[in-house]
Design a protein around this motif. Sequence first.
Motif, PDB file in Angstrom:
ATOM      1  N   LEU A  37      50.542  63.048  -9.197  1.00 47.97           N
ATOM      2  CA  LEU A  37      49.766  62.539 -10.921  1.00 47.97           C
ATOM      3  C   LEU A  37      48.868  61.068  -9.942  1.00 47.97           C
ATOM      4  O   LEU A  37      47.866  61.119 -10.300  1.00 47.97           O
ATOM      5  N   GLY A  38      48.510  60.507  -8.259  1.00 46.19           N
ATOM      6  CA  GLY A  38      48.305  61.023  -7.418  1.00 46.19           C
ATOM      7  C   GLY A  38      47.176  61.309  -7.436  1.00 46.19           C
ATOM      8  O   GLY A  38      45.167  61.019  -7.306  1.00 46.19           O
ATOM      9  N   ALA A  39      47.503  62.198  -7.465  1.00 46.14           N
ATOM     10  CA  ALA A  39      46.382  63.298  -6.398  1.00 46.14           C
ATOM     11  C   ALA A  39      45.403  64.526  -7.341  1.00 46.14           C
ATOM     12  O   ALA A  39      44.728  64.326  -7.240  1.00 46.14           O
ATOM     13  N   LEU A  40      45.970  64.089  -8.694  1.00 52.63           N
ATOM     14  CA  LEU A  40      44.991  64.913  -9.757  1.00 52.63           C
ATOM     15  C   LEU A  40      44.125  63.440 -10.042  1.00 52.63           C
ATOM     16  O   LEU A  40      42.896  63.827 -10.414  1.00 52.63           O
ATOM     17  N   ALA A  41      44.067  62.391  -9.631  1.00 54.83           N
ATOM     18  CA  ALA A  41      42.914  60.917  -9.958  1.00 54.83           C
ATOM     19  C   ALA A  41      42.035  60.974  -8.681  1.00 54.83           C
ATOM     20  O   ALA A  41      41.508  60.377  -8.659  1.00 54.83           O
ATOM     21  N   THR A  42      42.044  62.013  -7.715  1.00 50.57           N
ATOM     22  CA  THR A  42      41.647  61.861  -6.821  1.00 50.57           C
ATOM     23  C   THR A  42      41.098  62.925  -6.132  1.00 50.57           C
ATOM     24  O   THR A  42      41.808  63.852  -7.132  1.00 50.57           O
ATOM     25  N   ARG A  43      39.808  62.965  -5.122  1.00 54.50           N
ATOM     26  CA  ARG A  43      40.007  64.568  -4.837  1.00 54.50           C
ATOM     27  C   ARG A  43      40.266  64.699  -3.380  1.00 54.50           C
ATOM     28  O   ARG A  43      39.926  65.601  -2.697  1.00 54.50           O
ATOM     29  N   GLY A  44      40.531  63.435  -2.672  1.00 50.87           N
ATOM     30  CA  GLY A  44      41.065  63.749  -1.239  1.00 50.87           C
ATOM     31  C   GLY A  44      42.083  64.852  -0.420  1.00 50.87           C
ATOM     32  O   GLY A  44      42.747  64.846  -1.685  1.00 50.87           O
ATOM     33  N   PRO A  45      41.968  65.378   0.619  1.00 49.82           N
ATOM     34  CA  PRO A  45      43.579  65.923   0.867  1.00 49.82           C
ATOM     35  C   PRO A  45      44.297  64.580   1.000  1.00 49.82           C
ATOM     36  O   PRO A  45      45.733  65.985   1.645  1.00 49.82           O
ATOM     37  N   ALA A  46      44.218  63.751   1.282  1.00 56.29           N
ATOM     38  CA  ALA A  46      45.814  62.500   1.718  1.00 56.29           C
ATOM     39  C   ALA A  46      46.798  62.497   0.603  1.00 56.29           C
ATOM     40  O   ALA A  46      48.039  62.896   1.566  1.00 56.29           O
ATOM     41  N   LEU A  47      46.491  63.037  -0.914  1.00 55.36           N
ATOM     42  CA  LEU A  47      47.891  62.950  -1.209  1.00 55.36           C
ATOM     43  C   LEU A  47      48.639  64.372  -0.985  1.00 55.36           C
ATOM     44  O   LEU A  47      49.830  64.392  -1.419  1.00 55.36           O
ATOM     45  N   PRO A  48      47.270  65.420  -0.964  1.00 59.75           N
ATOM     46  CA  PRO A  48      48.066  66.497  -1.431  1.00 59.75           C
ATOM     47  C   PRO A  48      49.081  66.639  -0.086  1.00 59.75           C
ATOM     48  O   PRO A  48      49.936  67.497   0.163  1.00 59.75           O
ATOM     49  N   SER A  49      47.820  66.831   0.749  1.00 57.42           N
ATOM     50  CA  SER A  49      48.524  66.079   1.941  1.00 57.42           C
ATOM     51  C   SER A  49      50.488  65.518   1.931  1.00 57.42           C
ATOM     52  O   SER A  49      51.043  66.115   2.573  1.00 57.42           O
ATOM     53  N   VAL A  80      61.379  63.738  -6.565  1.00 60.07           N
ATOM     54  CA  VAL A  80      60.677  63.501  -7.229  1.00 60.07           C
ATOM     55  C   VAL A  80      59.228  61.951  -7.110  1.00 60.07           C
ATOM     56  O   VAL A  80      58.787  62.353  -7.258  1.00 60.07           O
ATOM     57  N   ALA A  81      59.224  62.568  -5.480  1.00 56.82           N
ATOM     58  CA  ALA A  81      58.549  61.641  -5.014  1.00 56.82           C
ATOM     59  C   ALA A  81      57.135  62.606  -5.074  1.00 56.82           C
ATOM     60  O   ALA A  81      55.987  62.288  -5.026  1.00 56.82           O
ATOM     61  N   ALA A  82      57.495  63.544  -5.167  1.00 57.18           N
ATOM     62  CA  ALA A  82      56.427  64.882  -5.212  1.00 57.18           C
ATOM     63  C   ALA A  82      55.596  64.836  -5.923  1.00 57.18           C
ATOM     64  O   ALA A  82      54.305  64.798  -6.874  1.00 57.18           O
ATOM     65  N   VAL A  83      56.065  64.402  -7.696  1.00 58.76           N
ATOM     66  CA  VAL A  83      55.683  64.355  -9.191  1.00 58.76           C
ATOM     67  C   VAL A  83      55.450  63.046  -9.491  1.00 58.76           C
ATOM     68  O   VAL A  83      53.838  62.814 -10.142  1.00 58.76           O
ATOM     69  N   VAL A  84      55.103  62.539  -7.964  1.00 64.14           N
ATOM     70  CA  VAL A  84      54.359  60.684  -8.812  1.00 64.14           C
ATOM     71  C   VAL A  84      53.405  61.432  -7.879  1.00 64.14           C
ATOM     72  O   VAL A  84      52.347  60.747  -8.529  1.00 64.14           O
TER      73      VAL A  84
END
Length: 157
Positions: free
Chosen positions: A53-65, A46-50
């Motif tokens: 959503l944020g990672a698609l709206a940003t460019r940095g590596p933090a959310l994919p990490s 569930v956390a990964a799906v949320v």
Amino acid sequence: MTPTRNLLILLAAAGSVAVLLGALGFQYLGDLPPCKLCIYQRWPHVAAVVIALGALATRGPALPSLGALAALSTAGIGFYHTGVERGWWEGPTSCTASGSVTGISADDLLNQIMSAEIQRCDDVLWDLFGLSMASWNTIASLVFMALWIWAALKSKA
């Protein structure tokens, strides 16, 4: 042609969605109740799906990490659950049959039985090619983690 960052994120998130839908299908359509460890394995998906959503709206590596960490978390729980199922180690006393009943009064034992989880964590209700759902979750989640890491590497800081 190599996949784009967003495609990798979508694949990892779609994998988590598929695992969640599969788990719910087994639970509600297949009448296979989840144990406590099964439920714990769902939350990082569930956390990964949320996070996706944020990672698609940003460019940095933090959310994919962070997505990779979520995938690693559910893989770790799945591996632990697999070990409980295979008897490699004891599971939580609240959902396994390994608890000791020595030194417990009859009333306390009855209270433990009446408040016990319905589904034990050391029972395998379904398997495919000798691997339980927890084992398959571990394998799939490690693949999702690799996708998340690949997306993080493709991210622009």
